[in-house]
Design a protein around this motif. Sequence first.
Motif, mmCIF file in Angstrom:
data_model
loop_
_atom_site.group_PDB
_atom_site.id
_atom_site.type_symbol
_atom_site.label_atom_id
_atom_site.label_comp_id
_atom_site.label_asym_id
_atom_site.label_seq_id
_atom_site.Cartn_x
_atom_site.Cartn_y
_atom_site.Cartn_z
ATOM 1 N N ILE A 129 -2.133 15.005 7.122
ATOM 2 C CA ILE A 129 -2.942 14.636 5.945
ATOM 3 C C ILE A 129 -2.390 15.302 4.686
ATOM 4 O O ILE A 129 -2.171 16.514 4.669
ATOM 5 N N THR A 130 -2.196 14.519 3.629
ATOM 6 C CA THR A 130 -1.642 15.070 2.388
ATOM 7 C C THR A 130 -2.753 15.283 1.352
ATOM 8 O O THR A 130 -3.838 14.705 1.461
ATOM 9 N N LEU A 131 -2.415 16.090 0.361
ATOM 10 C CA LEU A 131 -3.366 16.353 -0.728
ATOM 11 C C LEU A 131 -3.750 15.040 -1.429
ATOM 12 O O LEU A 131 -4.935 14.734 -1.600
ATOM 13 N N GLY A 132 -2.747 14.244 -1.817
ATOM 14 C CA GLY A 132 -3.031 12.983 -2.532
ATOM 15 C C GLY A 132 -3.776 12.002 -1.649
ATOM 16 O O GLY A 132 -4.675 11.296 -2.120
ATOM 17 N N GLY A 133 -3.424 11.954 -0.352
ATOM 18 C CA GLY A 133 -4.114 11.046 0.575
ATOM 19 C C GLY A 133 -5.573 11.434 0.709
ATOM 20 O O GLY A 133 -6.457 10.570 0.739
ATOM 21 N N ASN A 134 -5.847 12.737 0.765
ATOM 22 C CA ASN A 134 -7.241 13.184 0.891
ATOM 23 C C ASN A 134 -8.059 12.758 -0.326
ATOM 24 O O ASN A 134 -9.219 12.371 -0.208
ATOM 25 N N LEU A 135 -7.444 12.844 -1.509
ATOM 26 C CA LEU A 135 -8.160 12.482 -2.744
ATOM 27 C C LEU A 135 -8.291 10.965 -2.910
ATOM 28 O O LEU A 135 -9.308 10.479 -3.406
ATOM 29 N N ALA A 188 0.870 -1.192 0.000
ATOM 30 C CA ALA A 188 0.000 0.000 0.000
ATOM 31 C C ALA A 188 0.894 1.226 0.000
ATOM 32 O O ALA A 188 1.883 1.277 0.740
ATOM 33 N N TYR A 189 0.559 2.204 -0.845
ATOM 34 C CA TYR A 189 1.238 3.496 -0.766
ATOM 35 C C TYR A 189 0.763 4.204 0.495
ATOM 36 O O TYR A 189 -0.385 4.030 0.938
ATOM 37 N N CYS A 190 1.657 5.034 1.038
ATOM 38 C CA CYS A 190 1.330 5.730 2.276
ATOM 39 C C CYS A 190 1.938 7.123 2.180
ATOM 40 O O CYS A 190 3.103 7.276 1.826
ATOM 41 N N ALA A 191 1.138 8.162 2.451
ATOM 42 C CA ALA A 191 1.680 9.527 2.402
ATOM 43 C C ALA A 191 1.631 10.112 3.803
ATOM 44 O O ALA A 191 2.572 9.965 4.572
ATOM 45 N N GLY A 192 0.482 10.726 4.186
ATOM 46 C CA GLY A 192 0.369 11.190 5.572
ATOM 47 C C GLY A 192 0.256 10.021 6.527
ATOM 48 O O GLY A 192 0.599 10.128 7.712
ATOM 49 N N GLY A 193 -0.263 8.904 6.021
ATOM 50 C CA GLY A 193 -0.345 7.683 6.824
ATOM 51 C C GLY A 193 -1.521 7.641 7.786
ATOM 52 O O GLY A 193 -1.726 6.635 8.465
ATOM 53 N N THR A 194 -2.317 8.704 7.858
ATOM 54 C CA THR A 194 -3.357 8.732 8.901
ATOM 55 C C THR A 194 -4.390 7.628 8.682
ATOM 56 O O THR A 194 -4.837 7.002 9.635
ATOM 57 N N GLU A 195 -4.742 7.412 7.417
ATOM 58 C CA GLU A 195 -5.757 6.402 7.147
ATOM 59 C C GLU A 195 -5.150 4.996 7.232
ATOM 60 O O GLU A 195 -5.752 4.084 7.781
ATOM 61 N N ILE A 196 -3.929 4.854 6.703
ATOM 62 C CA ILE A 196 -3.261 3.548 6.755
ATOM 63 C C ILE A 196 -3.106 3.114 8.225
ATOM 64 O O ILE A 196 -3.434 1.989 8.588
ATOM 65 N N ARG A 235 -13.283 13.787 0.885
ATOM 66 C CA ARG A 235 -12.299 14.224 -0.132
ATOM 67 C C ARG A 235 -12.469 15.709 -0.473
ATOM 68 O O ARG A 235 -12.518 16.108 -1.643
ATOM 69 N N GLU A 236 -12.553 16.516 0.583
ATOM 70 C CA GLU A 236 -12.902 17.924 0.377
ATOM 71 C C GLU A 236 -11.856 18.680 -0.448
ATOM 72 O O GLU A 236 -12.199 19.630 -1.157
ATOM 73 N N ALA A 237 -10.588 18.277 -0.361
ATOM 74 C CA ALA A 237 -9.543 19.007 -1.094
ATOM 75 C C ALA A 237 -9.697 18.859 -2.605
ATOM 76 O O ALA A 237 -9.089 19.609 -3.376
HETATM 77 C C1 LIG Z 1 -8.567 13.387 12.523
HETATM 78 C C2 LIG Z 1 -9.006 13.303 11.086
HETATM 79 C C3 LIG Z 1 -10.005 14.148 10.617
HETATM 80 C C4 LIG Z 1 -10.377 14.116 9.262
HETATM 81 N N1 LIG Z 1 -11.292 15.031 8.797
HETATM 82 C C5 LIG Z 1 -11.538 15.104 7.458
HETATM 83 C C6 LIG Z 1 -12.380 16.133 6.933
HETATM 84 O O1 LIG Z 1 -12.880 16.993 7.666
HETATM 85 N N2 LIG Z 1 -12.575 16.163 5.580
HETATM 86 C C7 LIG Z 1 -12.006 15.239 4.729
HETATM 87 O O2 LIG Z 1 -12.174 15.345 3.504
HETATM 88 N N3 LIG Z 1 -11.233 14.238 5.213
HETATM 89 C C8 LIG Z 1 -10.995 14.155 6.553
HETATM 90 N N4 LIG Z 1 -10.202 13.162 7.045
HETATM 91 C C9 LIG Z 1 -9.826 12.063 6.149
HETATM 92 C C10 LIG Z 1 -8.468 12.235 5.500
HETATM 93 O O3 LIG Z 1 -8.433 13.358 4.645
HETATM 94 C C11 LIG Z 1 -8.196 10.958 4.686
HETATM 95 O O4 LIG Z 1 -8.251 9.844 5.552
HETATM 96 C C12 LIG Z 1 -6.876 10.951 3.936
HETATM 97 O O5 LIG Z 1 -6.753 9.735 3.271
HETATM 98 C C13 LIG Z 1 -5.690 11.094 4.805
HETATM 99 O O6 LIG Z 1 -4.579 11.450 4.029
HETATM 100 P P1 LIG Z 1 -3.155 10.777 4.296
HETATM 101 O O7 LIG Z 1 -2.174 11.524 3.506
HETATM 102 O O8 LIG Z 1 -2.919 10.663 5.758
HETATM 103 O O9 LIG Z 1 -3.471 9.338 3.674
HETATM 104 P P2 LIG Z 1 -2.719 7.901 3.776
HETATM 105 O O10 LIG Z 1 -3.155 7.215 5.036
HETATM 106 O O11 LIG Z 1 -1.262 8.074 3.559
HETATM 107 O O12 LIG Z 1 -3.352 7.212 2.527
HETATM 108 C C14 LIG Z 1 -4.749 7.052 2.368
HETATM 109 C C15 LIG Z 1 -5.013 6.237 1.118
HETATM 110 O O13 LIG Z 1 -4.613 6.954 -0.040
HETATM 111 C C16 LIG Z 1 -3.602 6.249 -0.775
HETATM 112 N N5 LIG Z 1 -2.651 7.275 -1.234
HETATM 113 C C17 LIG Z 1 -2.043 8.228 -0.485
HETATM 114 N N6 LIG Z 1 -1.315 9.030 -1.283
HETATM 115 C C18 LIG Z 1 -1.459 8.573 -2.541
HETATM 116 C C19 LIG Z 1 -0.943 8.985 -3.806
HETATM 117 N N7 LIG Z 1 -0.129 10.033 -3.944
HETATM 118 N N8 LIG Z 1 -1.292 8.269 -4.899
HETATM 119 C C20 LIG Z 1 -2.131 7.209 -4.792
HETATM 120 N N9 LIG Z 1 -2.645 6.772 -3.629
HETATM 121 C C21 LIG Z 1 -2.305 7.460 -2.518
HETATM 122 C C22 LIG Z 1 -3.026 5.249 0.194
HETATM 123 O O14 LIG Z 1 -2.548 4.101 -0.465
HETATM 124 C C23 LIG Z 1 -4.247 4.937 1.057
HETATM 125 O O15 LIG Z 1 -5.056 3.989 0.439
HETATM 126 C C24 LIG Z 1 -9.796 13.165 8.386
HETATM 127 C C25 LIG Z 1 -8.822 12.290 8.877
HETATM 128 C C26 LIG Z 1 -8.407 12.356 10.198
HETATM 129 C C27 LIG Z 1 -7.319 11.442 10.683
#
Ligand SMILES: Cc1cc2nc3c(=O)[nH]c(=O)nc-3n(C[C@H](O)[C@H](O)[C@H](O)COP(=O)(O)OP(=O)(O)OC[C@H]3O[C@@H](n4cnc5c(N)ncnc54)[C@H](O)[C@@H]3O)c2cc1C
Lengths: 173, 277
Positions: free
Chosen positions: B109-115, B32-40, B122-124
Motif C-alpha cells: 500500500i502506498t501513501l498516494g494510493g491510501n489517499l 487507471a493509475y496504479c501504485a501499490g495496486g492492492t485496490e486495483i 484514508r488514515e495516512a
Molecule cells: C489488506 C488490506 C487492509 C487495509 N487496511 C486499511 C486500513 O486499516 N486503513 C486504511 O486507511 N486503508 C486500508 N486499506 C485500504 C488501502 O489503504 C487502499 O485500498 C489504498 O488505495 C491502497 O493503496 P495502493 O497503493 O495499493 O492503491 P492502488 O490500488 O494502486 O490505487 C488505488 C486508487 O488510487 C489511485 N491512485 C494511486 N496512486 C495515485 C496517485 N499517486 N495519484 C492519483 N491517484 C492514485 C488509483 O488510480 C486507484 O484508483 C487496506 C487495504 C488492504 C488490501
Amino acid sequence: MATSHTGRAEHLITVNGEQRRVTLRPADTLLYILRDELGLTGAKPGCENGDCGACTVLVDGVPMKSCLLLAIEFATPEEPAAGAVPRHIETVESLDETEVQRQFLDHWAFQCGYCTSGFLMLAEGLRRQRPGASPGEVVDWLRSNICRCTSYAEIIQAVRGTLERERSAPPPV
Amino acid sequence: MIPIDFSYWRPTSAEEAVALYQRLAADRQEPAYCAGGTEIVTRARLGQLAPGAVIDLKAIPEMCRVACEGGRWHFGAAVPLAQLVDDEPWPLLARIAERVADHTSRAHITLGGNLAGAIQYREAALPFWLADAEITVAGPHGRHTAPFAQRFGGALSLDPGELVLDLSIPESATRFPSYAQKATRLDYVDYPLVTVAAVQSPGGHLRVAWSGLLPEPFRSDALDAALSAAGTPAARVARALGELPSTLVEDLHGTADYRRFVCEQILSDAIADLEGT
Ligand SMILES: Cc1cc2nc3c(=O)[nH]c(=O)nc-3n(C[C@H](O)[C@H](O)[C@H](O)COP(=O)(O)OP(=O)(O)OC[C@H]3O[C@@H](n4cnc5c(N)ncnc54)[C@H](O)[C@@H]3O)c2cc1C
Ligand code: FES
Ligand code: FES
C-alpha cells in the motif's frame, strides 16, 4: 521511456533462482501464474483479497502477497539493460531442508497445513531482515497471516526458534 | 483471477504518465493509475473496476523518494507505508501508518494510493491535515502545489488524469508533540472504529484529525478550539464532543453511541499525553 505490454505473451520471470519462460496476460496475478502456469502450488489462494496471507512469497527477500501483485511487474526483457537486476520471487518450494522448515516441523506449527506455506515465507523474510526482532515485532509480522486452525502458539514458537538459531549461528566464513 | 483484460504501462516520469493517461483516455481505453495496486487488483477481480489500461507509477523516481530539502520533508506518493514506518522520518506519520492494514500489506500500500483510494478510511491523510502540508499534483495543465486541505476534504479532489506526485511538510512540524490512537472492534488488524491523530502546535493549540467516525476522514476547527480552550480536561473534552457531527457512523464495527464513548476516552488520553496532565 514507458514500457508497455498488451495481450497474452511470453515473458521471462525469475523464480527460486531460475529464469522461467511463461505466457501471461497483463491482468494475471502473480499467484495465478505461479500456480497455474509454473506449477508452484505452494502459494495458496485463500481470500485473494490481501487479508489472509496464504499466498505470501518473497520478492527480493520481502514478504508480499502474491494475490495483490500483477505477474507482469516481474517480466524481464529478453535482453535486459546493462546492470539491470531482475526482481527475484521465492516460493515455499525453495525452503526445502531449511531451518525454518525444521522449526515448523519440530513445533508442530500446523494442523490442516493450508496456511503453512504463507507463514513459512513470512518467517523466512523475518529471519533474513530482522534476525534480532523483538517479541512485539514478531507478533506484528505474524498478524499479516491467518490460520483458521488457530495454530498460533506453535507458529510463534517455531518462528522464535528460527530466530534464536539464526542469532546463535556462527558468522559465515 | 482477474476476469478482464487490460494493457499495462510503466512510465518513468510524471509527465509521461499524464500524457499516456490523456492518450489512452482519448482512445476510450479507460486508464487507471496504479501504485501499490492492492485496490486495483482486488476490485478488478470482484468486477467493481474494469480499467482498459493500467499505468503503474512505481518506476517514477520522484514519486518513490522520501527526502528533506529546503526545510521541508517530501514524501513521494508511490512510497509504500512500510518505508514510512521503518525509516520513521515523521514519527506521527509512522505511528498512524503502522496501524494501516498488516505488516505485509504495508509493503504494497502506498501513501498516494491510501489517499486516492475508494476505501474510505484514508488514515495516512490524518497527519498531513495537522502539519501545514502541501500537495503537488501533476495533470494535463502541468504541476500544481497547493495546501493539502485545499485538495483533501475527506477525499482527494482530482480531475481525471491528475496524479498526486508528492506531499510535503515543514521540517519543524515533524517535531510537534503528537499522539496517535487506533481503536478497532473485531481484531487488532482491522478498519478503524475510530482513529485519531493529534498534535500540539507551538502555541499549545491542540489539533485533531479523525477516521472511522464519519463516512470519510474528518477534522473541525470548532472541535479543536473547544479542546484547546481554558478549563479542566474533562470540561474541554465534553465541549469538544459537543462539536462532533450529530450522526456518526453505525456499522458492524460499532454503534454511533459506542463511537462517541470511545472518542471521549481517546480525547482524555490525548490531552493527558500531550499536556502531561
Ligand atoms: C489488506 C488490506 C487492509 C487495509 N487496511 C486499511 C486500513 O486499516 N486503513 C486504511 O486507511 N486503508 C486500508 N486499506 C485500504 C488501502 O489503504 C487502499 O485500498 C489504498 O488505495 C491502497 O493503496 P495502493 O497503493 O495499493 O492503491 P492502488 O490500488 O494502486 O490505487 C488505488 C486508487 O488510487 C489511485 N491512485 C494511486 N496512486 C495515485 C496517485 N499517486 N495519484 C492519483 N491517484 C492514485 C488509483 O488510480 C486507484 O484508483 C487496506 C487495504 C488492504 C488490501
Ligand atoms: S490469498 Fe492473498 S492474502 Fe489471502
Ligand atoms: S493449519 Fe489449518 S489454516 Fe493454519
